[in-house]
Write a protein that holds these residues in place. Structure first.
Motif: not given
Ligand SMILES: [Zn+2]
Length: 211
Positions: A88-90, A101-108, A155-159
């Motif tokens: 997903l970063h790519g 830079a890419v940031l992914h969080v699971h914030a509330p 599949r998620l990265a493609a979507a």
């Protein structure tokens, strides 16, 4: 070549320092609980430094990072495994040359707002929108698309990539029930985007309660 190697070593050192500081700040705010989330920084034309799978983001050390290519494949034979979400970063780096830079969080608030809405969250009228790169007025309309969650991360990265192609002006996207992906020209800019969006989503949720 020796010069390039020295440049990359320097880029890695700086990326580790910036991403570890980001991890401590986000962890303190409860945005990357239980080893969730992942961070990356582009360190060359075809190389990205990314957090390894299962790392505690509040306690990142140099051993918690590895180099991957833009497809998410590890560039070094030895070392830790990349996060399952590395592709997903790519997908972001390949589409946006300005993304460093890419940031992914699971914030509330981010996670809560991504469920129960159809395909996007629209934000307008907020002064805080000006924290998003290139936005100069509260009248800006920011549409953050929502991609369905999928345990198959290829599949998620493609979507997600298809969604980014349809909404090239968005500063971020949500994965339903899961979290946020955003990016920037630097770690500082991507971090500002996470902070602004989590605040804006929290505002939207509170407005919903008042209606
Ligand atoms: Zn995630």
């Amino acid at each position: 070549m020796a010069h390039d190697g020295a440049d990359e070593a320097q880029a890695i050192l700086m990326a580790v320092t910036e991403l570890a500081a980001t991890g401590r700040a986000f962890s303190a705010r409860g945005w990357v609980p239980a080893t969730s989330g992942n961070f990356s920084r582009r360190i060359g034309e075809a190389a990205v430094l990314v957090t390894a799978s299962g790392t505690e983001k509040g306690e990142l050390t140099p051993a918690d990072f590895l180099r991957i290519d833009l497809d998410g494949a590890p560039l070094d034979e030895l070392g830790p495994r990349p996060s399952a979400e590395a592709p997903l970063h790519g997908a972001i780096y390949r589409r946006f040359a300005g993304a460093r830079a890419v940031l992914h969080v699971h914030a509330p608030a981010t996670t809560a707002i991504s469920l129960g809405r159809r395909d996007a969250v629209t934000l307008t009228g907020y002064e805080m929108l000006k924290a998003l790169a290139g936005v100069t007025t509260h009248e800006h309309v920011e549409t953050i698309p929502i991609v369905p969650n999928d345990q198959d991360t290829t599949r998620l990265a493609a979507a997600a990539g298809d969604q980014l192609d349809r909404t090239p002006d968005a500063h971020a996207y949500l994965i339903a029930g899961h979290g946020l992906y955003t990016w920037g020209s630097s770690v500082a800019e991507a971090r500002r985007h996470v902070e602004a969006l989590e605040f804006l989503f929290e505002c939207e949720l509170r407005r919903g309660e008042q209606r």
